[in-house]
Motif scaffolding. Structure first.
Motif, PDB file in Angstrom:
ATOM      1  N   LEU A 133       0.794  -1.228   0.000  1.00  0.00           N
ATOM      2  CA  LEU A 133       0.000   0.000   0.000  1.00  0.00           C
ATOM      3  C   LEU A 133       0.835   1.291   0.000  1.00  0.00           C
ATOM      4  O   LEU A 133       0.407   2.286  -0.593  1.00  0.00           O
ATOM      5  CB  LEU A 133      -0.959   0.008   1.190  1.00  0.00           C
ATOM      6  N   LEU A 136       1.132   2.847  -3.358  1.00  0.00           N
ATOM      7  CA  LEU A 136      -0.071   3.520  -3.818  1.00  0.00           C
ATOM      8  C   LEU A 136      -0.227   4.874  -3.139  1.00  0.00           C
ATOM      9  O   LEU A 136      -0.553   5.874  -3.782  1.00  0.00           O
ATOM     10  CB  LEU A 136      -1.307   2.667  -3.545  1.00  0.00           C
ATOM     11  N   TYR A 143      -6.664   2.839  -3.946  1.00  0.00           N
ATOM     12  CA  TYR A 143      -6.720   1.380  -3.823  1.00  0.00           C
ATOM     13  C   TYR A 143      -8.167   0.912  -3.920  1.00  0.00           C
ATOM     14  O   TYR A 143      -9.042   1.378  -3.180  1.00  0.00           O
ATOM     15  CB  TYR A 143      -6.090   0.943  -2.500  1.00  0.00           C
ATOM     16  N   TRP A 165      -8.989  -8.407  -0.213  1.00  0.00           N
ATOM     17  CA  TRP A 165      -7.940  -7.521  -0.724  1.00  0.00           C
ATOM     18  C   TRP A 165      -7.765  -7.645  -2.229  1.00  0.00           C
ATOM     19  O   TRP A 165      -7.288  -6.720  -2.887  1.00  0.00           O
ATOM     20  CB  TRP A 165      -6.608  -7.836  -0.033  1.00  0.00           C
TER      21      TRP A 165
END
Length: 256
Positions: A133, A136, A143, A165
């Motif tokens: 993450l 991102l 996301y 996820w």
């Protein structure tokens, strides 16, 4: 305005992730609302090392992703196997080279989803996404998780890859387990759902409606004044007619 362009990008050592990536593409195409393209991350290991690992032959029919292509796309679905609960070096090496995109904010606001491959059900399908993450966040990517849209994701009596996820596959410790029809269907669903969100994020902004101001028209900036508040130039013809009538009336007073 054309359809949003979504890139499905994968890294696959033994072919499991590639199979899931192809299912993601089919899901995107099934939506009919986006254009989908398939790419793979560049390999960083030498050929002799891959041979000793018994890796699958390199598929030259799938082009390698470049940073320039990322900037041109409207969204991404990225898939890779886990390496001790994190992304493999090949994927991290590529993202380490996206500094020029970061400095320009080229990926800001674009959606991104993920899918994975692990050796076991507890091999890191969730931790791999979680640990990725920061990539991102620093790019300002949005996301897009999968959630639980498939009944297969609730099963407890079978081995099924994937989690809220993102989609996934359980490959087995020796890679002998191939993607099942359930894992493939989950990946196709992810592609369809991702297309819906990508279209919403790329939809044109609605026209803004002027908001009425409480201030008198004389105190409002010229750009904010309503059309009726702006004085219109008098019409010469109408003004001339009115003046002539006034003159005629004035003459008639003296005639009386």
């Amino acid at each position: 305005m054309g359809k949003p362009k979504i890139l499905v990008i994968y890294y696959s050592t033994y072919g499991h992730v590639k199979t899931i990536a192809e299912a993601e593409v089919r899901g995107l195409q099934k939506s009919g609302t986006v254009d989908a393209e398939l790419y793979q991350f560049p390999e960083t290991l030498p050929g002799d090392v891959l041979e000793k690992m018994h890796a699958a032959p390199h598929d030259t029919s799938v082009p390698e992703i470049t940073t320039e292509l990322l900037a041109e796309a409207d969204g991404f679905l990225v898939g890779f196997p886990t390496r001790f609960g994190v992304a493999p070096a090949q994927v991290k090496t590529f993202f380490d080279a996206t500094g020029s995109l970061w400095s320009k904010g080229a990926l800001l606001g674009k959606p991104m989803g993920m899918f994975f491959s692990t050796a076991s059900q507890h091999g890191g399908q969730e931790s791999t996404a979680f640990s990725f993450l920061p990539h991102l966040v620093h790019h300002g990517l949005i996301y897009v998780p999968l959630g639980t849209p498939s009944p297969y994701m609730y099963e407890t009596d079978a081995i099924v890859g994937g989690s809220p996820w993102g989609g996934g596959v359980i490959a087995g410790g020796d890679g002998s387990l191939q993607p099942t029809f359930k894992e493939i269907e989950i990946a196709e669903i992810q592609g369809e759902k991702f297309a819906e969100i990508a279209c919403k994020l790329n939809a044109p902004e609605p026209a803004k409606t002027p908001v009425a101001s409480d201030k008198p028209a004389s105190e409002q900036p010229a750009s904010e004044q309503p059309a009726s508040a702006t004085p219109k130039p008098a019409s010469p013809v109408k003004e001339g007619g009115r003046f002539q009538r006034f003159v005629d009336k004035f003459k008639n007073l003296f005639k009386a």
